[in-house]
Design a protein around this motif. Structure first.
Motif, PDB file in Angstrom:
ATOM      1  N   PHE A  24     -50.690 124.140  30.354  1.00 14.53           N
ATOM      2  CA  PHE A  24     -49.407 124.228  29.636  1.00 14.53           C
ATOM      3  C   PHE A  24     -48.368 124.905  30.518  1.00 14.53           C
ATOM      4  N   VAL A  25     -47.086 124.729  30.162  1.00 13.93           N
ATOM      5  CA  VAL A  25     -46.023 125.468  30.845  1.00 13.93           C
ATOM      6  C   VAL A  25     -46.148 126.942  30.449  1.00 13.93           C
ATOM      7  N   PRO A  26     -45.620 127.850  31.287  1.00 14.78           N
ATOM      8  CA  PRO A  26     -45.748 129.282  30.967  1.00 14.78           C
ATOM      9  C   PRO A  26     -44.931 129.713  29.759  1.00 14.78           C
ATOM     10  N   PHE A  27     -45.449 130.685  29.052  1.00 17.71           N
ATOM     11  CA  PHE A  27     -44.799 131.348  27.922  1.00 17.71           C
ATOM     12  C   PHE A  27     -43.869 132.386  28.548  1.00 17.71           C
ATOM     13  N   LEU A  28     -42.564 132.223  28.368  1.00 19.77           N
ATOM     14  CA  LEU A  28     -41.591 133.114  29.017  1.00 19.77           C
ATOM     15  C   LEU A  28     -40.902 133.977  27.979  1.00 19.77           C
ATOM     16  N   SER A  29     -40.433 135.162  28.419  1.00 17.11           N
ATOM     17  CA  SER A  29     -39.757 136.020  27.446  1.00 17.11           C
ATOM     18  C   SER A  29     -38.240 135.831  27.518  1.00 17.11           C
TER      19      SER A  29
ATOM     20  N   VAL B  78     -40.202 127.902  16.763  1.00 19.98           N
ATOM     21  CA  VAL B  78     -39.223 128.627  17.575  1.00 19.98           C
ATOM     22  C   VAL B  78     -39.204 128.081  18.992  1.00 19.98           C
ATOM     23  N   GLU B  79     -38.011 128.061  19.591  1.00 20.07           N
ATOM     24  CA  GLU B  79     -37.828 127.574  20.967  1.00 20.07           C
ATOM     25  C   GLU B  79     -36.832 128.498  21.658  1.00 20.07           C
ATOM     26  N   ARG B  80     -37.106 128.850  22.923  1.00 16.46           N
ATOM     27  CA  ARG B  80     -36.218 129.791  23.628  1.00 16.46           C
ATOM     28  C   ARG B  80     -35.070 129.096  24.359  1.00 16.46           C
ATOM     29  N   ILE B  81     -35.154 127.777  24.561  1.00 17.64           N
ATOM     30  CA  ILE B  81     -34.096 127.043  25.274  1.00 17.64           C
ATOM     31  C   ILE B  81     -33.257 126.243  24.273  1.00 17.64           C
ATOM     32  N   LYS B  82     -32.007 126.684  24.087  1.00 16.19           N
ATOM     33  CA  LYS B  82     -31.152 126.142  23.025  1.00 16.19           C
ATOM     34  C   LYS B  82     -30.954 124.615  23.091  1.00 16.19           C
TER      35      LYS B  82
ATOM     36  N   SER C  56     -49.320 127.781  19.654  1.00 10.58           N
ATOM     37  CA  SER C  56     -48.390 127.971  20.769  1.00 10.58           C
ATOM     38  C   SER C  56     -48.549 126.828  21.751  1.00 10.58           C
ATOM     39  N   THR C  57     -47.424 126.244  22.168  1.00 11.52           N
ATOM     40  CA  THR C  57     -47.479 125.147  23.129  1.00 11.52           C
ATOM     41  C   THR C  57     -47.010 125.616  24.510  1.00 11.52           C
ATOM     42  N   ALA C  58     -46.994 126.942  24.717  1.00 13.56           N
ATOM     43  CA  ALA C  58     -46.743 127.532  26.029  1.00 13.56           C
ATOM     44  C   ALA C  58     -47.810 128.600  26.234  1.00 13.56           C
TER      45      ALA C  58
ATOM     46  N   GLY D 254     -37.132 122.051  33.081  1.00 11.53           N
ATOM     47  CA  GLY D 254     -38.435 122.434  33.636  1.00 11.53           C
ATOM     48  C   GLY D 254     -39.576 122.386  32.631  1.00 11.53           C
ATOM     49  N   GLN D 255     -39.355 121.765  31.472  1.00 14.56           N
ATOM     50  CA  GLN D 255     -40.378 121.741  30.421  1.00 14.56           C
ATOM     51  C   GLN D 255     -40.960 120.335  30.271  1.00 14.56           C
ATOM     52  N   THR D 256     -42.042 120.227  29.508  1.00 16.02           N
ATOM     53  CA  THR D 256     -42.684 118.920  29.307  1.00 16.02           C
ATOM     54  C   THR D 256     -43.025 118.695  27.841  1.00 16.02           C
ATOM     55  N   ILE D 257     -43.048 117.431  27.450  1.00 14.04           N
ATOM     56  CA  ILE D 257     -43.604 117.052  26.151  1.00 14.04           C
ATOM     57  C   ILE D 257     -45.121 117.052  26.354  1.00 14.04           C
ATOM     58  N   SER D 258     -45.853 117.635  25.401  1.00 20.34           N
ATOM     59  CA  SER D 258     -47.301 117.743  25.564  1.00 20.34           C
ATOM     60  C   SER D 258     -47.952 116.363  25.573  1.00 20.34           C
ATOM     61  N   GLN D 259     -49.114 116.319  26.222  1.00 22.80           N
ATOM     62  CA  GLN D 259     -49.934 115.107  26.282  1.00 22.80           C
ATOM     63  C   GLN D 259     -50.444 114.781  24.876  1.00 22.80           C
TER      64      GLN D 259
ATOM     65  N   VAL E 298     -44.885 127.957  18.295  1.00 25.21           N
ATOM     66  CA  VAL E 298     -44.073 128.589  19.341  1.00 25.21           C
ATOM     67  C   VAL E 298     -43.904 127.559  20.458  1.00 25.21           C
ATOM     68  N   GLY E 299     -42.641 127.201  20.760  1.00 26.66           N
ATOM     69  CA  GLY E 299     -42.372 126.205  21.798  1.00 26.66           C
ATOM     70  C   GLY E 299     -42.096 124.833  21.209  1.00 26.66           C
ATOM     71  N   THR E 300     -40.957 124.683  20.523  1.00 23.63           N
ATOM     72  CA  THR E 300     -40.590 123.406  19.893  1.00 23.63           C
ATOM     73  C   THR E 300     -40.475 122.289  20.931  1.00 23.63           C
ATOM     74  N   GLY E 301     -39.886 122.620  22.086  1.00 22.07           N
ATOM     75  CA  GLY E 301     -39.718 121.621  23.152  1.00 22.07           C
ATOM     76  C   GLY E 301     -39.010 120.390  22.640  1.00 22.07           C
ATOM     77  N   SER E 302     -39.630 119.237  22.807  1.00 17.62           N
ATOM     78  CA  SER E 302     -39.037 117.976  22.344  1.00 17.62           C
ATOM     79  C   SER E 302     -39.079 117.840  20.825  1.00 17.62           C
ATOM     80  N   GLY E 303     -39.978 118.596  20.183  1.00 18.36           N
ATOM     81  CA  GLY E 303     -40.160 118.463  18.738  1.00 18.36           C
ATOM     82  C   GLY E 303     -41.280 117.492  18.361  1.00 18.36           C
TER      83      GLY E 303
ATOM     84  N   ALA F 187     -35.191 131.457  19.475  1.00 18.17           N
ATOM     85  CA  ALA F 187     -35.684 132.830  19.638  1.00 18.17           C
ATOM     86  C   ALA F 187     -36.850 132.872  20.616  1.00 18.17           C
ATOM     87  N   ASP F 188     -37.163 134.079  21.071  1.00 18.64           N
ATOM     88  CA  ASP F 188     -38.351 134.309  21.900  1.00 18.64           C
ATOM     89  C   ASP F 188     -39.562 134.394  20.976  1.00 18.64           C
ATOM     90  N   GLY F 189     -40.418 133.406  21.079  1.00 20.35           N
ATOM     91  CA  GLY F 189     -41.590 133.326  20.207  1.00 20.35           C
ATOM     92  C   GLY F 189     -42.602 134.445  20.412  1.00 20.35           C
ATOM     93  N   GLY F 190     -42.392 135.242  21.447  1.00 21.24           N
ATOM     94  CA  GLY F 190     -43.275 136.398  21.640  1.00 21.24           C
ATOM     95  C   GLY F 190     -43.193 137.370  20.469  1.00 21.24           C
TER      96      GLY F 190
HETATM   97  N1  SAH Z   1     -44.648 121.045  21.773  1.00 18.14           N
HETATM   98  C1  SAH Z   1     -43.682 120.739  22.793  1.00 18.14           C
HETATM   99  C2  SAH Z   1     -44.107 121.387  24.081  1.00 18.14           C
HETATM  100  C3  SAH Z   1     -42.951 121.746  24.921  1.00 18.14           C
HETATM  101  S1  SAH Z   1     -43.405 122.684  26.360  1.00 18.14           S
HETATM  102  C4  SAH Z   1     -43.547 119.248  22.973  1.00 18.14           C
HETATM  103  O1  SAH Z   1     -44.539 118.531  22.759  1.00 18.14           O
HETATM  104  O2  SAH Z   1     -42.481 118.781  23.350  1.00 18.14           O
HETATM  105  C5  SAH Z   1     -43.405 124.326  25.720  1.00 18.14           C
HETATM  106  C6  SAH Z   1     -42.112 124.853  25.203  1.00 18.14           C
HETATM  107  O3  SAH Z   1     -42.299 126.247  24.950  1.00 18.14           O
HETATM  108  C7  SAH Z   1     -40.919 124.752  26.156  1.00 18.14           C
HETATM  109  O4  SAH Z   1     -39.904 124.047  25.528  1.00 18.14           O
HETATM  110  C8  SAH Z   1     -40.544 126.212  26.424  1.00 18.14           C
HETATM  111  O5  SAH Z   1     -39.144 126.404  26.551  1.00 18.14           O
HETATM  112  C9  SAH Z   1     -41.075 126.895  25.188  1.00 18.14           C
HETATM  113  N2  SAH Z   1     -41.350 128.335  25.342  1.00 18.14           N
HETATM  114  C10 SAH Z   1     -41.944 128.998  26.365  1.00 18.14           C
HETATM  115  N3  SAH Z   1     -42.032 130.307  26.102  1.00 18.14           N
HETATM  116  C11 SAH Z   1     -41.471 130.503  24.869  1.00 18.14           C
HETATM  117  C12 SAH Z   1     -41.239 131.638  24.055  1.00 18.14           C
HETATM  118  N4  SAH Z   1     -41.588 132.878  24.422  1.00 18.14           N
HETATM  119  N5  SAH Z   1     -40.624 131.447  22.864  1.00 18.14           N
HETATM  120  C13 SAH Z   1     -40.241 130.221  22.456  1.00 18.14           C
HETATM  121  N6  SAH Z   1     -40.431 129.106  23.174  1.00 18.14           N
HETATM  122  C14 SAH Z   1     -41.043 129.239  24.381  1.00 18.14           C
END
Ligand code: SAH
Length: 224
Positions: free
Chosen positions: A215-220, A117-121, A161-163, A66-71, A96-101, A144-147
């Motif tokens: 952006f996608v939502p910042f989740l805990s 940091v990224e919350r989805i392993k 932060s990318t969320a 459910g995530q996206t690589i940023s534009q 915060v939000g490594t996503g694709s890297g 970890a939770d970037g919050g």
């Molecule tokens: N910079 C990334 C963007 C990915 S989208 C890229 O260009 O690929 C944002 C990412 O933030 C998602 O992977 C999502 O899982 C992560 N995210 C959302 N809330 C977060 C949180 N509280 N802690 C860590 N990562 C989080």
């Protein structure tokens, strides 16, 4: 490092990448170092094969879970803001939000020490492998939770932060070095990119609202 990155370049025509860079310039990105890094970073390796042919379009694309690589535009813009606001003396950055890297790899070519940091392993695992392929060794990743930021490694000259959370997380403000900056999208359906500057050694923060973003939502919490 440059050589490894350049191998990636060979896989897509330079013209395709140059068109993307021209588009970013047309939209107002001016920092030449940032534009140069985007030109030389193989965005296609951050996507699944089925989507790789769209890597040099200026658009966000799905990366699974459910995530996206940023534009590219927003990656360039946020990086340019970060470098500009810090007056060129950025040593340590937290993402915060490594996503694709992808954003991580752009930062790693411009800043000596990058923490992300990224919350989805599974996303983190893939990102780690791509950064390794690119030979970018100045990046530390954490599941970890970037919050909560990454307090042990702080304080940071800049946090990005990318969320998008609904409100600025206090913990991120606390981990800013004196004069440090936080660049973060804030909101739900309607979001605005915020630039928050810590005023010297004080606990005062100066906020500037920059532009509407999506952006996608910042989740805990974290997920495996
Ligand atoms: N910079 C990334 C963007 C990915 S989208 C890229 O260009 O690929 C944002 C990412 O933030 C998602 O992977 C999502 O899982 C992560 N995210 C959302 N809330 C977060 C949180 N509280 N802690 C860590 N990562 C989080």
């Amino acid at each position: 490092m440059t050589n490894l990155l350049m191998q990636g370049v060979g896989m897509t025509s330079l013209r395709t990448r140059e068109r993307l860079i021209q588009r970013l310039r047309d939209q107002g990105v001016t920092n030449m170092r940032v534009l140069d890094v985007l030109l030389n970073t193989p965005r296609h390796i951050f996507l699944d094969e089925a989507l790789a042919h769209r890597a040099y379009e200026d658009t966000a694309l799905p990366i699974g879970h459910g995530q996206t690589i940023s534009q590219p535009y927003i990656v360039a813009r946020m990086t340019e803001i970060l470098l500009g606001a810090a007056g060129g003396k950025l040593n340590k950055v937290l993402e915060v939000g490594t996503g694709s890297g992808y954003q991580t790899s752009v930062l790693a070519q411009l800043v000596p020490n990058v923490y992300s940091v990224e919350r989805i392993k599974p996303l983190q695992d893939k990102a780690r492998e791509r950064l390794r392929q690119l030979g970018l060794r100045n990046v530390q990743l954490r599941h970890a939770d970037g919050g909560f930021g990454w307090p042990e490694a702080g304080p940071y000259d800049a946090i990005l932060s990318t969320a998008a959370p609904q409100a600025v997380p206090d913990e991120l403000l606390k981990q800013l070095a004196p004069g440090g900056v936080l660049v973060i999208p804030i909101g739900g359906r309607e979001q605005q990119l915020h630039l928050i500057l810590r005023d010297g050694e004080t606990e005062n923060y100066i906020t500037q609202i920059l532009e509407p973003v999506k952006f996608v939502p910042f989740l805990s919490g974290t997920s495996r």
